[in-house]
Scaffold this active site. Structure first.
Site, PDB file in Angstrom:
ATOM      1  N   THR A 140       0.818  -1.214   0.000  1.00  0.00           N
ATOM      2  CA  THR A 140       0.000   0.000   0.000  1.00  0.00           C
ATOM      3  C   THR A 140       0.852   1.264   0.000  1.00  0.00           C
ATOM      4  O   THR A 140       0.328   2.368  -0.145  1.00  0.00           O
ATOM      5  CB  THR A 140      -0.940   0.023   1.217  1.00  0.00           C
ATOM      6  OG1 THR A 140      -0.181  -0.243   2.400  1.00  0.00           O
ATOM      7  CG2 THR A 140      -2.017  -1.043   1.087  1.00  0.00           C
ATOM      8  N   GLN A 177      -6.093 -14.940  -1.063  1.00  0.00           N
ATOM      9  CA  GLN A 177      -4.907 -15.259  -0.260  1.00  0.00           C
ATOM     10  C   GLN A 177      -4.772 -16.765  -0.097  1.00  0.00           C
ATOM     11  O   GLN A 177      -3.665 -17.301  -0.117  1.00  0.00           O
ATOM     12  CB  GLN A 177      -4.984 -14.581   1.115  1.00  0.00           C
ATOM     13  CG  GLN A 177      -3.702 -14.797   1.923  1.00  0.00           C
ATOM     14  CD  GLN A 177      -3.639 -13.946   3.176  1.00  0.00           C
ATOM     15  OE1 GLN A 177      -4.146 -12.837   3.204  1.00  0.00           O
ATOM     16  NE2 GLN A 177      -3.017 -14.476   4.213  1.00  0.00           N
ATOM     17  N   HIS A 217       5.713  -3.581   9.977  1.00  0.00           N
ATOM     18  CA  HIS A 217       6.050  -4.740   9.143  1.00  0.00           C
ATOM     19  C   HIS A 217       7.262  -5.501   9.665  1.00  0.00           C
ATOM     20  O   HIS A 217       7.522  -6.621   9.217  1.00  0.00           O
ATOM     21  CB  HIS A 217       6.380  -4.287   7.708  1.00  0.00           C
ATOM     22  CG  HIS A 217       5.225  -3.725   6.962  1.00  0.00           C
ATOM     23  ND1 HIS A 217       5.105  -2.378   6.661  1.00  0.00           N
ATOM     24  CD2 HIS A 217       4.113  -4.314   6.445  1.00  0.00           C
ATOM     25  CE1 HIS A 217       3.997  -2.172   5.974  1.00  0.00           C
ATOM     26  NE2 HIS A 217       3.361  -3.316   5.840  1.00  0.00           N
ATOM     27  N   HIS A 252       6.936  -0.001   7.018  1.00  0.00           N
ATOM     28  CA  HIS A 252       7.094   0.748   8.259  1.00  0.00           C
ATOM     29  C   HIS A 252       7.397  -0.246   9.375  1.00  0.00           C
ATOM     30  O   HIS A 252       7.446  -1.466   9.135  1.00  0.00           O
ATOM     31  CB  HIS A 252       5.856   1.602   8.560  1.00  0.00           C
ATOM     32  CG  HIS A 252       4.562   0.841   8.569  1.00  0.00           C
ATOM     33  ND1 HIS A 252       4.227  -0.078   9.556  1.00  0.00           N
ATOM     34  CD2 HIS A 252       3.509   0.853   7.704  1.00  0.00           C
ATOM     35  CE1 HIS A 252       3.045  -0.589   9.311  1.00  0.00           C
ATOM     36  NE2 HIS A 252       2.580  -0.039   8.188  1.00  0.00           N
ATOM     37  N   LYS A 274       3.357   4.149  15.800  1.00  0.00           N
ATOM     38  CA  LYS A 274       2.796   5.448  15.446  1.00  0.00           C
ATOM     39  C   LYS A 274       3.366   6.526  16.362  1.00  0.00           C
ATOM     40  O   LYS A 274       3.567   6.301  17.557  1.00  0.00           O
ATOM     41  CB  LYS A 274       1.272   5.446  15.590  1.00  0.00           C
ATOM     42  CG  LYS A 274       0.558   4.521  14.619  1.00  0.00           C
ATOM     43  CD  LYS A 274       0.508   5.113  13.226  1.00  0.00           C
ATOM     44  CE  LYS A 274      -0.349   4.260  12.310  1.00  0.00           C
ATOM     45  NZ  LYS A 274      -0.413   4.793  10.940  1.00  0.00           N
ATOM     46  N   LYS A 324     -10.104  -4.367   9.718  1.00  0.00           N
ATOM     47  CA  LYS A 324     -10.168  -2.966   9.286  1.00  0.00           C
ATOM     48  C   LYS A 324     -11.622  -2.505   9.389  1.00  0.00           C
ATOM     49  O   LYS A 324     -12.548  -3.275   9.133  1.00  0.00           O
ATOM     50  CB  LYS A 324      -9.697  -2.810   7.832  1.00  0.00           C
ATOM     51  CG  LYS A 324      -8.314  -3.387   7.546  1.00  0.00           C
ATOM     52  CD  LYS A 324      -7.233  -2.605   8.230  1.00  0.00           C
ATOM     53  CE  LYS A 324      -5.841  -3.030   7.773  1.00  0.00           C
ATOM     54  NZ  LYS A 324      -5.523  -4.431   7.947  1.00  0.00           N
ATOM     55  N   LYS A 332      -1.102   2.568  20.057  1.00  0.00           N
ATOM     56  CA  LYS A 332      -0.733   1.746  18.908  1.00  0.00           C
ATOM     57  C   LYS A 332       0.772   1.768  18.674  1.00  0.00           C
ATOM     58  O   LYS A 332       1.399   2.826  18.652  1.00  0.00           O
ATOM     59  CB  LYS A 332      -1.473   2.225  17.664  1.00  0.00           C
ATOM     60  CG  LYS A 332      -1.340   1.285  16.476  1.00  0.00           C
ATOM     61  CD  LYS A 332      -2.284   1.667  15.358  1.00  0.00           C
ATOM     62  CE  LYS A 332      -2.183   0.675  14.211  1.00  0.00           C
ATOM     63  NZ  LYS A 332      -3.115   1.004  13.114  1.00  0.00           N
ATOM     64  N   ARG A 360     -10.414  -0.112   1.955  1.00  0.00           N
ATOM     65  CA  ARG A 360      -9.301   0.729   1.539  1.00  0.00           C
ATOM     66  C   ARG A 360      -9.512   1.261   0.131  1.00  0.00           C
ATOM     67  O   ARG A 360     -10.257   0.705  -0.658  1.00  0.00           O
ATOM     68  CB  ARG A 360      -8.006  -0.096   1.550  1.00  0.00           C
ATOM     69  CG  ARG A 360      -7.546  -0.508   2.928  1.00  0.00           C
ATOM     70  CD  ARG A 360      -6.256  -1.269   2.808  1.00  0.00           C
ATOM     71  NE  ARG A 360      -5.755  -1.688   4.108  1.00  0.00           N
ATOM     72  CZ  ARG A 360      -4.623  -2.368   4.260  1.00  0.00           C
ATOM     73  NH1 ARG A 360      -3.899  -2.687   3.214  1.00  0.00           N
ATOM     74  NH2 ARG A 360      -4.221  -2.719   5.452  1.00  0.00           N
TER      75      ARG A 360
END
Length: 432
Positions: free
Chosen positions: A39, A175, A47, A44, A234, A81, A231, A85
């Site tokens: 995405t 998947q 991951h 980041h 962040k 989610k 979180k 998205r």
């Protein structure tokens, strides 16, 4: 060959796994894949848990496969989610995949001429020409709607009232087919992922069982949380990226340096390759002198070097010491402009044009008059503090109120750093 499961267990990196997985791994080299959702053109730190899982898998003698979702990235994983998205076009996805591949190369060995060298695959390669009719015939008929509806990620979206599009609903089938394709064509018998992926992963093992009566295995790692409940990964500025253009090595280093003691003990196991004895020794030293932040410093060092470089780590340490320790003009000059401005983020700035600056005769004019009332309210105030030894420019203490500005070296060609007292900093920026 190290025991992969034992390695993950002591590091606190095992959430769920399918039965008989350990016996399967003990039979010889095994291939396992883990997927990355492209995405963005950079990973980041969220991951990094998956990346480290693949790293330990390869270090244990097995073959890691990193899958970038060129096809699934066009849909977006709905797992836990709250909303769908935005869909990405192929050009954007290709750019993102190239960025991710470059970063993975710092952790995994893709070039080694060994049986367990890492492999990068893109599910777009086998999904692009897979027609809808072929998909529902060859894949959809093997997995019931009841099975798909029972997944927690699906149930949660339906219960919270946001609903689920058919596009997202089919994500677990796609998947699952990825796993089947790699099992069939790449001898991949295992999938790795975060605990939020368990439902999608076992759809793959189920598809392999129903289509081919085959055996496949799964292991998930816990989702990382912070001790205070906020979180992980962040900051006020957003995500902490591996790309130095998105998150500078200094800001990256500072993130790890500032984690809590409780989190540090967990993170040093997950995000470094330090062995159990070394970590135990560091924890013992940290407990004896927690104010020295030994764990945080070691985590920040290990991860910054791994993600960036030793040179970037040394600059980050130097930059940190400027605010919190002794430093020199040379230390300031060694920083690039971006790092310099990040170190002194929020510091009051005074702008002077170059002609105006060159016409100034002495430091009193610079700090008192041209300081625009921001640094000092008057020349008299500046004179008094200089005489008391409380003013420095570029870390050089001023002792003579009558000193000229001649010889002042501009940092990065445009800045002067003024320090008033111990903690008050100001930046004078010279503009053309």
């Amino acid at each position: 060959m190290n025991n992969f499961i034992e390695e993950l267990r002591w590091r606190g990196m095992v959430q769920d796994m399918t039965p008989e997985l350990e016996e399967h791994l003990n039979k010889g080299i095994t291939s396992a894949y883990l997927g990355f959702d492209p995405t963005a053109d950079s990973l980041h730190i969220g991951h990094l848990v998956g990346v480290m899982t693949l790293l330990h898998f390869q270090r244990s003698g097995h073959k890691p496969i990193a899958l970038v979702g060129g096809a699934t990235g066009m849909i977006g994983d709905p797992s836990f989610k709250s909303a769908e998205r935005n869909l990405l076009d192929k050009e954007t996805l290709d750019k993102n995949i190239a960025g991710i591949q470059k970063q993975l190369g710092k952790f995994l060995h893709f070039e080694d001429d060994q049986a367990n060298k890492a492999e990068l695959v893109n599910n777009y390669d086998w999904m692009a020409d897979f027609s809808f009719l072929e998909f529902i015939r060859d894949v959809g008929k093997h997995i019931t709607v009841n099975y798909m509806m029972a997944k927690d990620s699906v149930k949660r979206r339906l219960e919270d009232g946001n609903g689920l599009s058919f596009t997202e609903f089919t994500y677990q089938l796609i998947q699952g087919y990825d796993f089947y394709h790699l099992w069939k064509n790449n001898n991949c018998t295992m999938q790795l992922g975060g605990s939020d992926q368990w439902g999608n992963i076992v759809t793959g093992t189920e598809l392999i069982r129903r289509k081919e009566s085959g055996s496949a295995f799964a292991l998930t790692v816990p989702l990382i949380t912070k001790a205070d409940g906020t979180k992980f990964g962040k900051t006020e500025g957003g995500s902490v990226w591996l790309d130095p253009e998105k998150t500078s090595p200094y800001a990256f280093y500072q993130f790890w340096l500032n984690v809590s003691d409780e989190d540090a003990s967990k993170y040093i196991r997950i995000f470094t390759t330090l062995d159990q004895d070394t970590i135990g020794g560091l924890e013992k030293d940290h407990a004896e002198a927690p104010h020295l932040r030994i764990l945080q410093k070691e985590i920040a060092k290990e991860i910054t070097i791994m993600v960036h470089s030793e040179e970037d780590y040394e600059m980050a340490v130097k930059a940190s010491s400027i605010l919190f320790g002794k430093s020199s003009t040379e230390d300031l000059a060694a920083l690039d402009e971006r790092t310099f401005l990040q170190v002194f983020e929020g510091v009051p700035q005074v702008e002077l044009n170059k002609t105006e600056f060159e016409a100034i005769g002495g430091v009193l004019d610079l700090l008192g008059e041209k300081g625009q009332g921001i640094i000092f309210n008057s020349k008299g105030e500046a004179r008094k503090m200089i005489q008391g030894g409380g003013v420095s420019i570029n870390k050089i203490k001023l002792s003579d109120p009558q000193a000229t500005t001649e010889g002042l070296e501009l940092l990065q060609g445009k800045y002067l750093l003024v320090q008033k007292g111990k903690k008050n900093y100001f930046i004078i920026k010279i503009i053309n």
